[in-house]
Scaffold this motif. Structure first.
Motif, PDB file in Angstrom:
ATOM      1  N   VAL A  44       0.839  -1.200   0.000  1.00  0.00           N
ATOM      2  CA  VAL A  44       0.000   0.000   0.000  1.00  0.00           C
ATOM      3  C   VAL A  44       0.877   1.255   0.000  1.00  0.00           C
ATOM      4  N   ILE A  45       1.911   1.266   0.827  1.00  0.00           N
ATOM      5  CA  ILE A  45       2.837   2.408   0.854  1.00  0.00           C
ATOM      6  C   ILE A  45       3.516   2.562  -0.505  1.00  0.00           C
ATOM      7  N   GLY A  46       3.902   1.452  -1.108  1.00  0.00           N
ATOM      8  CA  GLY A  46       4.514   1.500  -2.434  1.00  0.00           C
ATOM      9  C   GLY A  46       3.569   2.052  -3.494  1.00  0.00           C
ATOM     10  N   ALA A  47       2.291   1.667  -3.412  1.00  0.00           N
ATOM     11  CA  ALA A  47       1.305   2.176  -4.380  1.00  0.00           C
ATOM     12  C   ALA A  47       1.121   3.680  -4.223  1.00  0.00           C
ATOM     13  N   PHE A  48       0.984   4.150  -2.983  1.00  0.00           N
ATOM     14  CA  PHE A  48       0.837   5.587  -2.759  1.00  0.00           C
ATOM     15  C   PHE A  48       2.083   6.348  -3.210  1.00  0.00           C
ATOM     16  N   THR A  49       3.252   5.779  -2.976  1.00  0.00           N
ATOM     17  CA  THR A  49       4.496   6.421  -3.409  1.00  0.00           C
ATOM     18  C   THR A  49       4.560   6.493  -4.931  1.00  0.00           C
TER      19      THR A  49
END
Length: 128
Positions: free
Chosen positions: A58-63
């Protein structure tokens, strides 16, 4: 948009944004390369991936979305006299995923039917 004035040169805002995004990606790649060489960090990363893989995704997608909304360039817009300004306005990767006539003017609440400022009806109500 006003150009950003540096010490000895002038840069357009979208170029500064691209440079910052490039520096962030390069810095992160450097940190990851250094961390891969040390067993302590490699083991910690493996444990983190085993325990919190969904959170990391999820953090990777937002980044990724944030980076795609930071990278912009001029050109590639639709032709015609009505779109002269649009062809000379920098657009991000995310902007290019939407129709050329779509212009985000203000914030609106999710699934709202009226604009947050001005209370005008939205062009695409209920779809945010």
């Amino acid at each position: 948009m006003k150009p950003v004035v540096g010490l000895a040169f002038v840069m357009e805002p979208h170029i500064v944004s691209n440079a910052v995004a490039l520096l962030l990606v390069a810095g992160m790649a450097t940190v990851l390369a250094i961390a891969r060489r040390h067993p302590l960090w490699r083991e910690a990363a493996a444990a983190l991936w085993r325990r919190r893989s969904i959170s990391l995704l999820v953090i990777g997608a937002f980044t990724a979305i944030a980076l795609l909304d930071s990278i912009a360039w001029i050109g590639g817009g639709p032709g015609g006299a009505a779109n002269t300004l649009a062809r000379h306005t920098p657009r991000t990767v995310i902007d290019r995923l939407f129709p050329a006539d779509f212009q985000e003017r203000s914030y609106s609440a999710p699934l709202a039917e009226r604009e947050f400022y001005g209370n005008a009806p939205l062009r695409y109500p209920g779809r945010h």
